[in-house]
Design a protein around this motif. Structure first.
Motif, PDB file in Angstrom:
ATOM      1  N   HIS A  87      -3.900  27.211 -13.834  1.00 43.72           N
ATOM      2  CA  HIS A  87      -4.645  26.186 -13.124  1.00 43.72           C
ATOM      3  C   HIS A  87      -3.680  25.305 -12.326  1.00 43.72           C
ATOM      4  CE1 HIS A  87      -7.843  27.313 -15.899  1.00 43.72           C
ATOM      5  NE2 HIS A  87      -7.074  26.991 -16.916  1.00 43.72           N
ATOM      6  N   ALA A  88      -4.151  24.826 -11.187  1.00 45.97           N
ATOM      7  CA  ALA A  88      -3.395  23.858 -10.396  1.00 45.97           C
ATOM      8  C   ALA A  88      -4.007  22.484 -10.601  1.00 45.97           C
ATOM      9  CB  ALA A  88      -3.408  24.238  -8.921  1.00 45.97           C
ATOM     10  N   LEU A  89      -3.157  21.487 -10.783  1.00 43.73           N
ATOM     11  CA  LEU A  89      -3.606  20.125 -11.042  1.00 43.73           C
ATOM     12  C   LEU A  89      -3.004  19.187 -10.004  1.00 43.73           C
ATOM     13  CD1 LEU A  89      -4.884  17.947 -12.994  1.00 43.73           C
ATOM     14  CD2 LEU A  89      -2.626  17.875 -14.091  1.00 43.73           C
ATOM     15  N   ASP A  90      -3.856  18.475  -9.269  1.00 45.90           N
ATOM     16  CA  ASP A  90      -3.372  17.467  -8.328  1.00 45.90           C
ATOM     17  C   ASP A  90      -3.235  16.137  -9.052  1.00 45.90           C
ATOM     18  OD1 ASP A  90      -3.129  19.072  -6.102  1.00 45.90           O
ATOM     19  OD2 ASP A  90      -5.158  18.694  -5.383  1.00 45.90           O
ATOM     20  N   LEU A  91      -2.208  15.374  -8.661  1.00 43.53           N
ATOM     21  CA  LEU A  91      -1.948  14.065  -9.256  1.00 43.53           C
ATOM     22  C   LEU A  91      -1.711  13.056  -8.143  1.00 43.53           C
ATOM     23  CD1 LEU A  91       0.134  16.356 -10.870  1.00 43.53           C
ATOM     24  CD2 LEU A  91      -0.134  14.552 -12.564  1.00 43.53           C
ATOM     25  N   LEU A  92      -2.252  11.859  -8.316  1.00 46.61           N
ATOM     26  CA  LEU A  92      -2.082  10.789  -7.340  1.00 46.61           C
ATOM     27  C   LEU A  92      -1.445   9.579  -8.020  1.00 46.61           C
ATOM     28  CD1 LEU A  92      -2.640   9.351  -4.590  1.00 46.61           C
ATOM     29  CD2 LEU A  92      -4.904   8.775  -5.492  1.00 46.61           C
ATOM     30  N   THR A  93      -0.401   9.034  -7.393  1.00 52.56           N
ATOM     31  CA  THR A  93       0.201   7.771  -7.818  1.00 52.56           C
ATOM     32  C   THR A  93       0.081   6.824  -6.639  1.00 52.56           C
ATOM     33  OG1 THR A  93       1.821   8.994  -9.162  1.00 52.56           O
ATOM     34  CG2 THR A  93       2.272   6.667  -8.742  1.00 52.56           C
ATOM     35  N   ALA A  94      -0.647   5.713  -6.804  1.00 52.62           N
ATOM     36  CA  ALA A  94      -0.933   4.887  -5.629  1.00 52.62           C
ATOM     37  C   ALA A  94      -1.109   3.423  -5.980  1.00 52.62           C
ATOM     38  CB  ALA A  94      -2.202   5.400  -4.943  1.00 52.62           C
ATOM     39  N   SER A  95      -0.923   2.580  -4.971  1.00 52.29           N
ATOM     40  CA  SER A  95      -1.273   1.168  -5.066  1.00 52.29           C
ATOM     41  C   SER A  95      -1.957   0.782  -3.757  1.00 52.29           C
ATOM     42  CB  SER A  95      -0.034   0.308  -5.306  1.00 52.29           C
ATOM     43  OG  SER A  95       0.851   0.369  -4.202  1.00 52.29           O
ATOM     44  N   TYR A  96      -3.031   0.008  -3.858  1.00 49.67           N
ATOM     45  CA  TYR A  96      -3.820  -0.366  -2.690  1.00 49.67           C
ATOM     46  C   TYR A  96      -4.195  -1.844  -2.758  1.00 49.67           C
ATOM     47  CZ  TYR A  96      -4.587   4.698  -2.225  1.00 49.67           C
ATOM     48  OH  TYR A  96      -4.417   6.052  -2.098  1.00 49.67           O
ATOM     49  N   ARG A  97      -4.337  -2.436  -1.580  1.00 45.27           N
ATOM     50  CA  ARG A  97      -4.876  -3.794  -1.479  1.00 45.27           C
ATOM     51  C   ARG A  97      -6.107  -3.796  -0.585  1.00 45.27           C
ATOM     52  NH1 ARG A  97      -0.622  -8.211   0.140  1.00 45.27           N
ATOM     53  NH2 ARG A  97      -2.434  -9.515  -0.354  1.00 45.27           N
ATOM     54  N   ARG A  98      -5.959  -3.248   0.611  1.00 46.03           N
ATOM     55  CA  ARG A  98      -7.059  -3.295   1.579  1.00 46.03           C
ATOM     56  C   ARG A  98      -7.811  -1.975   1.696  1.00 46.03           C
ATOM     57  NH1 ARG A  98      -2.667  -5.650   3.385  1.00 46.03           N
ATOM     58  NH2 ARG A  98      -2.005  -3.750   4.442  1.00 46.03           N
ATOM     59  N   HIS A  99      -7.215  -0.895   1.266  1.00 42.55           N
ATOM     60  CA  HIS A  99      -7.857   0.407   1.461  1.00 42.55           C
ATOM     61  C   HIS A  99      -9.162   0.499   0.681  1.00 42.55           C
ATOM     62  CE1 HIS A  99      -8.218   4.634   2.397  1.00 42.55           C
ATOM     63  NE2 HIS A  99      -8.483   4.865   1.124  1.00 42.55           N
ATOM     64  N   GLU A 140       0.859  -1.185   0.000  1.00 38.88           N
ATOM     65  CA  GLU A 140       0.000   0.000   0.000  1.00 38.88           C
ATOM     66  C   GLU A 140       0.892   1.231   0.000  1.00 38.88           C
ATOM     67  OE1 GLU A 140      -3.595   0.341   1.416  1.00 38.88           O
ATOM     68  OE2 GLU A 140      -4.059  -1.724   0.886  1.00 38.88           O
ATOM     69  N   SER A 141       0.687   2.102  -0.959  1.00 37.40           N
ATOM     70  CA  SER A 141       1.456   3.344  -1.009  1.00 37.40           C
ATOM     71  C   SER A 141       0.654   4.376  -1.785  1.00 37.40           C
ATOM     72  CB  SER A 141       2.815   3.135  -1.688  1.00 37.40           C
ATOM     73  OG  SER A 141       2.641   2.765  -3.044  1.00 37.40           O
ATOM     74  N   ALA A 142       0.879   5.635  -1.476  1.00 36.72           N
ATOM     75  CA  ALA A 142       0.198   6.715  -2.181  1.00 36.72           C
ATOM     76  C   ALA A 142       1.075   7.954  -2.138  1.00 36.72           C
ATOM     77  CB  ALA A 142      -1.157   7.009  -1.551  1.00 36.72           C
ATOM     78  N   GLN A 143       1.196   8.606  -3.274  1.00 38.14           N
ATOM     79  CA  GLN A 143       2.016   9.806  -3.378  1.00 38.14           C
ATOM     80  C   GLN A 143       1.244  10.861  -4.155  1.00 38.14           C
ATOM     81  OE1 GLN A 143       5.066   9.970  -2.006  1.00 38.14           O
ATOM     82  NE2 GLN A 143       5.848  11.902  -2.786  1.00 38.14           N
ATOM     83  N   TRP A 144       1.057  12.029  -3.540  1.00 40.33           N
ATOM     84  CA  TRP A 144       0.385  13.142  -4.208  1.00 40.33           C
ATOM     85  C   TRP A 144       1.424  14.134  -4.711  1.00 40.33           C
ATOM     86  CZ3 TRP A 144      -4.855  13.985  -5.062  1.00 40.33           C
ATOM     87  CH2 TRP A 144      -5.726  13.066  -4.472  1.00 40.33           C
ATOM     88  N   SER A 145       1.120  14.797  -5.798  1.00 43.60           N
ATOM     89  CA  SER A 145       1.954  15.881  -6.301  1.00 43.60           C
ATOM     90  C   SER A 145       1.050  16.928  -6.939  1.00 43.60           C
ATOM     91  CB  SER A 145       2.991  15.372  -7.308  1.00 43.60           C
ATOM     92  OG  SER A 145       2.364  14.709  -8.390  1.00 43.60           O
ATOM     93  N   ARG A 146       1.621  18.057  -7.298  1.00 46.77           N
ATOM     94  CA  ARG A 146       0.816  19.154  -7.867  1.00 46.77           C
ATOM     95  C   ARG A 146       1.578  19.821  -8.996  1.00 46.77           C
ATOM     96  NH1 ARG A 146      -2.750  23.314  -4.423  1.00 46.77           N
ATOM     97  NH2 ARG A 146      -4.001  21.406  -4.421  1.00 46.77           N
ATOM     98  N   TRP A 157      -4.838  -3.067  -6.593  1.00 50.32           N
ATOM     99  CA  TRP A 157      -4.640  -2.356  -7.853  1.00 50.32           C
ATOM    100  C   TRP A 157      -3.683  -1.186  -7.660  1.00 50.32           C
ATOM    101  CZ3 TRP A 157      -8.180  -0.482  -4.475  1.00 50.32           C
ATOM    102  CH2 TRP A 157      -8.437   0.886  -4.461  1.00 50.32           C
ATOM    103  N   ALA A 158      -3.071  -0.763  -8.755  1.00 46.08           N
ATOM    104  CA  ALA A 158      -2.220   0.430  -8.764  1.00 46.08           C
ATOM    105  C   ALA A 158      -2.718   1.326  -9.876  1.00 46.08           C
ATOM    106  CB  ALA A 158      -0.760   0.054  -8.997  1.00 46.08           C
ATOM    107  N   TYR A 159      -2.676   2.638  -9.647  1.00 43.42           N
ATOM    108  CA  TYR A 159      -3.155   3.549 -10.688  1.00 43.42           C
ATOM    109  C   TYR A 159      -2.523   4.926 -10.556  1.00 43.42           C
ATOM    110  CZ  TYR A 159      -6.704   5.339  -7.271  1.00 43.42           C
ATOM    111  OH  TYR A 159      -7.363   5.869  -6.190  1.00 43.42           O
ATOM    112  N   ARG A 160      -2.700   5.689 -11.628  1.00 42.73           N
ATOM    113  CA  ARG A 160      -2.288   7.088 -11.670  1.00 42.73           C
ATOM    114  C   ARG A 160      -3.531   7.914 -11.987  1.00 42.73           C
ATOM    115  NH1 ARG A 160       3.205   8.429 -12.652  1.00 42.73           N
ATOM    116  NH2 ARG A 160       4.616   6.632 -12.467  1.00 42.73           N
ATOM    117  N   VAL A 161      -3.769   8.973 -11.194  1.00 44.35           N
ATOM    118  CA  VAL A 161      -4.987   9.755 -11.354  1.00 44.35           C
ATOM    119  C   VAL A 161      -4.659  11.241 -11.498  1.00 44.35           C
ATOM    120  CG1 VAL A 161      -7.306  10.175 -10.469  1.00 44.35           C
ATOM    121  CG2 VAL A 161      -6.091   8.095  -9.790  1.00 44.35           C
TER     122      VAL A 161
END
Length: 286
Positions: free
Chosen positions: A15-27, A3-9, A82-86
């Motif tokens: 405009h400001a854009l938030d970005l998430l890079t994460a992987s989760y199993r139980r969350h 499980e990991s998650a990293q936010w950036s901007r 799952w892991a994803y980029r948002v």
């Protein structure tokens, strides 16, 4: 998969854009909504979420596009997670270059897109933006990605989209309730005060508000508090300061709700965004 998650901007100057890079199993993300779009590409495993009354699944090779103010949750479709980029663009950023009238007329009927070109462009843009090596190249990739998603998968909304609270009088009352709730996040009006302010019974007010937003007023207010907390944390405020400023009972209360909605703790979010926006150190020559 851990499980990991990293936010950036990313800030393009307008405009400001938030970005998430994460992987989760139980969350599991609690039911919530965003004021922005959420455009996510799964890089491993499969996610599932409830959206517009249906259970949807997004796996590798697909793109999920969620519209603003649409309630949804999120969880693993399989034990491996799952892991994803948002990407979280505002409507103004996503449709930059389109006329205002057309901007509000374009929607995404199906939240799951299976289109290799769009998936590739969105993933490449996210990778470039989070790497922060070449802002010009990254921003160019972002524009190409947004254009592909809109042109290939956006559609004109029907004349009567069946939007919640389409009755103008009800919409005005909901807007008044929202304004009163946002007037002071730390001390909201009581249920009876909210209802009296729009000349409805508490029961009728709850029905009207939930029909329009998908949430009762107290739940909607908590999500707004999280939204404001994100902005304050990104600006450098500490979690303790933010919990007091946004009306949470204490820092622990903020942390519980913040992680349910964003997948990370307030401190982790603040550190991620601050690290992403901090200019690199310049090494001095010998």
């Amino acid at each position: 998969m851990g499980e990991s998650a990293q936010w950036s901007r990313f800030d393009d100057g307008r405009h400001a854009l938030d970005l998430l890079t994460a992987s989760y199993r139980r969350h599991q993300f609690t039911r919530h909504s965003h004021v922005t779009y959420a455009i996510g590409v799964v890089t491993r495993g499969e996610e599932q979420f409830h959206y517009r009354g249906e259970l949807r699944r997004s796996g590798v090779g697909s793109l999920a596009v969620l519209e603003p103010d649409e309630p949804h949750d999120g969880m693993a479709a399989h034990p491996e997670g799952w892991a994803y980029r948002v990407l979280y663009p505002t409507a103004e950023m996503l449709f930059d270059g389109l006329g205002d009238a057309r901007r509000h007329a374009v929607g995404f009927r199906d939240p799951i897109i299976t289109d290799p070109r769009s998936v590739h462009l969105v993933r490449a843009a996210h990778e470039e933006l989070t790497a922060a090596r070449d802002p010009l190249a990254a921003h160019s990739r972002l524009v190409w990605a947004f254009e592909a998603v809109i042109q290939r998968h956006g559609s004109l909304r029907p004349a009567d989209p069946g939007m919640r609270a389409s009755d103008p009088a009800a919409a005005r009352k909901v807007a008044e309730i929202r304004d009163r709730l946002l007037a002071d996040l730390r001390c909201p009006p009581s249920l009876r005060e909210l209802a009296a302010g729009v000349e409805l019974s508490p029961f009728h007010m709850l029905r009207v508000f939930r029909a329009a937003t998908g949430f009762p007023p107290h739940a909607w207010l908590v999500l707004e508090r999280v939204c404001h907390a994100r902005a304050l944390l990104a600006a450098g405020r500490t979690p303790a300061e933010v919990s007091a400023a946004t009306g949470f009972a204490d820092q622990a209360h903020l942390t519980r709700w913040f992680k349910r909605v964003t997948g990370v703790t307030p401190a982790a979010f603040r550190n991620s965004v601050q690290d992403a926006t901090r200019p690199p150190a310049v090494e001095s020559g010998a």
